[in-house]
Design an enzyme around this catalytic site. Structure first.
Site, PDB file in Angstrom:
ATOM      1  N   ASN A   6      80.026 -41.966  -6.978  1.00  0.00           N
ATOM      2  CA  ASN A   6      79.068 -41.707  -8.378  1.00  0.00           C
ATOM      3  C   ASN A   6      79.812 -41.474  -9.922  1.00  0.00           C
ATOM      4  OD1 ASN A   6      78.435 -38.791 -10.624  1.00  0.00           O
ATOM      5  ND2 ASN A   6      77.202 -38.098  -8.698  1.00  0.00           N
ATOM      6  N   HIS A   9      80.615 -40.046 -14.742  1.00  0.00           N
ATOM      7  CA  HIS A   9      81.331 -40.014 -15.552  1.00  0.00           C
ATOM      8  C   HIS A   9      81.668 -41.225 -16.855  1.00  0.00           C
ATOM      9  CE1 HIS A   9      82.374 -36.148 -13.977  1.00  0.00           C
ATOM     10  NE2 HIS A   9      82.848 -36.293 -13.098  1.00  0.00           N
ATOM     11  N   HIS A  49      73.400 -39.248 -12.248  1.00  0.00           N
ATOM     12  CA  HIS A  49      72.573 -38.644 -12.222  1.00  0.00           C
ATOM     13  C   HIS A  49      71.885 -38.123 -13.194  1.00  0.00           C
ATOM     14  CE1 HIS A  49      72.080 -33.923 -12.049  1.00  0.00           C
ATOM     15  NE2 HIS A  49      71.135 -33.984 -12.500  1.00  0.00           N
ATOM     16  N   ARG A  51      69.902 -36.444 -15.738  1.00  0.00           N
ATOM     17  CA  ARG A  51      69.647 -35.237 -16.676  1.00  0.00           C
ATOM     18  C   ARG A  51      68.016 -35.673 -17.016  1.00  0.00           C
ATOM     19  NH1 ARG A  51      74.556 -31.768 -15.077  1.00  0.00           N
ATOM     20  NH2 ARG A  51      73.141 -30.307 -15.868  1.00  0.00           N
ATOM     21  N   ARG A  55      71.346 -35.913 -21.252  1.00  0.00           N
ATOM     22  CA  ARG A  55      73.172 -35.859 -21.786  1.00  0.00           C
ATOM     23  C   ARG A  55      74.003 -37.732 -21.521  1.00  0.00           C
ATOM     24  NH1 ARG A  55      75.848 -30.965 -18.726  1.00  0.00           N
ATOM     25  NH2 ARG A  55      73.239 -30.388 -19.784  1.00  0.00           N
ATOM     26  N   GLU A  76      70.303 -38.919  -8.279  1.00  0.00           N
ATOM     27  CA  GLU A  76      70.750 -37.079  -8.476  1.00  0.00           C
ATOM     28  C   GLU A  76      69.074 -37.654  -9.530  1.00  0.00           C
ATOM     29  OE1 GLU A  76      73.770 -35.880  -8.486  1.00  0.00           O
ATOM     30  OE2 GLU A  76      74.509 -36.829  -7.097  1.00  0.00           O
ATOM     31  N   THR A 107      73.792 -19.109  -4.985  1.00  0.00           N
ATOM     32  CA  THR A 107      75.052 -18.649  -4.778  1.00  0.00           C
ATOM     33  C   THR A 107      76.150 -19.211  -4.541  1.00  0.00           C
ATOM     34  OG1 THR A 107      75.295 -17.618  -2.311  1.00  0.00           O
ATOM     35  CG2 THR A 107      74.434 -16.231  -4.321  1.00  0.00           C
ATOM     36  N   GLU A 157      72.350 -33.638   1.742  1.00  0.00           N
ATOM     37  CA  GLU A 157      73.989 -33.436   1.680  1.00  0.00           C
ATOM     38  C   GLU A 157      74.014 -32.032   1.166  1.00  0.00           C
ATOM     39  OE1 GLU A 157      74.578 -35.931  -2.156  1.00  0.00           O
ATOM     40  OE2 GLU A 157      76.662 -35.091  -2.385  1.00  0.00           O
ATOM     41  N   HIS A 196      80.582 -33.248  -3.804  1.00  0.00           N
ATOM     42  CA  HIS A 196      81.953 -32.219  -4.834  1.00  0.00           C
ATOM     43  C   HIS A 196      82.559 -32.424  -4.306  1.00  0.00           C
ATOM     44  CE1 HIS A 196      80.827 -30.540  -8.683  1.00  0.00           C
ATOM     45  NE2 HIS A 196      81.302 -29.529  -8.108  1.00  0.00           N
TER      46      HIS A 196
HETATM   47  N1  PXP Z   1      76.999 -35.362  -4.781  1.00  0.00           N
HETATM   48  C1  PXP Z   1      76.221 -34.783  -6.041  1.00  0.00           C
HETATM   49  C2  PXP Z   1      74.395 -33.695  -5.685  1.00  0.00           C
HETATM   50  C3  PXP Z   1      76.638 -34.598  -7.070  1.00  0.00           C
HETATM   51  O1  PXP Z   1      75.931 -33.655  -8.454  1.00  0.00           O
HETATM   52  C4  PXP Z   1      77.441 -34.818  -7.725  1.00  0.00           C
HETATM   53  C5  PXP Z   1      78.921 -34.235  -9.414  1.00  0.00           C
HETATM   54  O2  PXP Z   1      79.057 -33.320  -9.252  1.00  0.00           O
HETATM   55  C6  PXP Z   1      78.851 -35.563  -6.358  1.00  0.00           C
HETATM   56  C7  PXP Z   1      78.133 -35.582  -5.433  1.00  0.00           C
HETATM   57  C8  PXP Z   1      80.537 -35.377  -6.632  1.00  0.00           C
HETATM   58  O3  PXP Z   1      80.867 -34.767  -7.084  1.00  0.00           O
HETATM   59  P1  PXP Z   1      82.090 -35.136  -7.489  1.00  0.00           P
HETATM   60  O4  PXP Z   1      82.090 -35.645  -8.825  1.00  0.00           O
HETATM   61  O5  PXP Z   1      83.262 -33.778  -7.731  1.00  0.00           O
HETATM   62  O6  PXP Z   1      83.200 -36.116  -6.877  1.00  0.00           O
END
Ligand code: PXP
Length: 246
Positions: A6, A9, A49, A51, A55, A76, A107, A157, A196
Site C-alpha cells: 500500500n 503514504h 486507496h 478516498r 485527500r 480500496e 466497533t 480482508e 492493517h
Molecule cells: N488494508 C486496508 C483495507 C487499509 O485501509 C490499510 C491502510 O490502513 C491497509 C491494509 C494497510 O495498513 P497499514 O498501513 O497499517 O499497513
C-alpha cells in the site's frame, strides 16, 4: 503468501506540500516511482486507496499505476455510487470496500457488511461483472464473514488493527478471532487476506491464522523506506514472510 504494498503514504507526503500544484515540474514524491520501487522489491500487487475527498491518492495516480505497472492493482474505496463509477472506469484487478465514514464502521473498524447487505450487494455485482474481484475489509467477526459471502464477494480482508495494537491476553483473544474468521471464510469459499498494522515484529503471531493468501501492508514499509529505501524495505518484508510457515 502474496504481499500487497500500500503506497498511500507516498501520496500523503506529496499532498502535504504540493496539493495545490500537482502538475508542477517539481512535485514530489512520485506515486508511480514508488510503485516501481515496490515492484522491484518483490511486491505481488499494489494497493491504493482513492478516498471520496481525494485527500491523498488522486484519480490520475490510480490511472497511471494501472497503465504503467504490470502488477495486479487493488483499489480500496468507500462503497458509494461515485466511487463505483470510478472503479468501473479504472477496472482494477480487485476492489476492497472499506469504511470511510463513522456510520459505516463497526466497533473494531471494519466495514459493517452485515448491516449494509442490500446496499453492498449491487456494488459487488457491478464490480465483479466488470472484471474486478470484490473484497470486504471486515473485522474478524463471523457475522461479517457470512454477510460478505452472502452478497457474492469473492474475498475478505480481515482487519488486523486490533491484533496489531494489543499485546498479551488481548492479542491472543484477537488472534483466536482471526483464526475462526479465516476458517469460516475459507469454508464459505472466500479468498482470505489480512491488513492493517502488520509489521515484521507481528508476522510470526499472524502466521497462526490459516488460509491467508495475501497480506496488505503500507505504513511500516513506508516508515522503513525513510531509512533504507522502499525497494529494500519491501525485500526485507518479503524475506520475513518467506521465513515463516503460512
Ligand atoms: N488494508 C486496508 C483495507 C487499509 O485501509 C490499510 C491502510 O490502513 C491497509 C491494509 C494497510 O495498513 P497499514 O498501513 O497499517 O499497513
Amino acid at each position: 503468501m502474496h504481499l500487497g504494498v500500500n503506497i498511500d503514504h507516498v501520496a500523503t507526503l506529496r499532498q502535504a506540500r504540493y496539493a495545490t500544484m500537482l502538475e508542477s515540474h517539481n512535485t514530489e514524491p512520485s506515486v508511480l516511482e514508488a510503485a516501481r520501487a515496490a515492484m522491484a522489491g518483490g511486491a505481488d500487487s499494489i494497493t491504493l486507496h482513492v478516498r471520496e475527498d481525494r485527500r491523498h491518492m488522486q484519480d490520475a495516480d490510480a490511472h497511471a499505476v494501472r497503465r504503467e505497472i504490470p502488477l495486479p492493482l487493488n483499489l480500496e474505496m468507500g462503497a458509494t455510487p461515485a466511487m463505483l463509477e470510478f472503479a468501473l472506469g479504472l477496472k482494477p484487478d480487485y476492489v476492497c470496500l472499506v469504511p470511510e465514514r463513522r456510520e459505516e464502521i463497526t466497533t473494531e473498524g471494519g466495514l459493517d457488511v452485515a448491516g449494509k447487505v442490500e446496499e453492498l450487494r449491487p456494488i459487488v455485482e457491478a464490480l465483479q461483472a466488470n472484471g474486478s474481484k470484490a473484497s470486504m475489509f471486515i473485522d474478524p467477526d463471523l457475522a461479517q464473514v457470512e454477510a460478505s459471502a452472502s452478497i457474492g464477494a469473492l474475498m475478505v480482508e480481515l482487519h488486523t488493527g486490533k491484533f496489531a495494537n494489543t499485546q498479551g491476553q488481548e492479542r491472543a483473544a484477537e488472534t483466536a478471532r482471526l483464526v475462526a474468521a479465516a476458517k469460516r471464510a475459507h469454508a464459505l469459499g472466500l479468498e482470505v487476506h489480512a491488513g492493517h498494522g502488520i509489521q515484521v515484529a507481528n508476522l510470526a503471531e499472524l502466521s497462526a491464522v490459516p488460509h491467508l493468501t495475501e497480506l496488505n501492508i503500507g505504513h511500516t514499509l513506508i516508515s522503513r523506506a525513510i531509512f533504507i529505501g522502499l525497494t529494500p524495505a519491501v525485500q526485507e518484508m518479503k524475506n520475513a514472510i518467506a521465513a515463516l510457515q503460512w
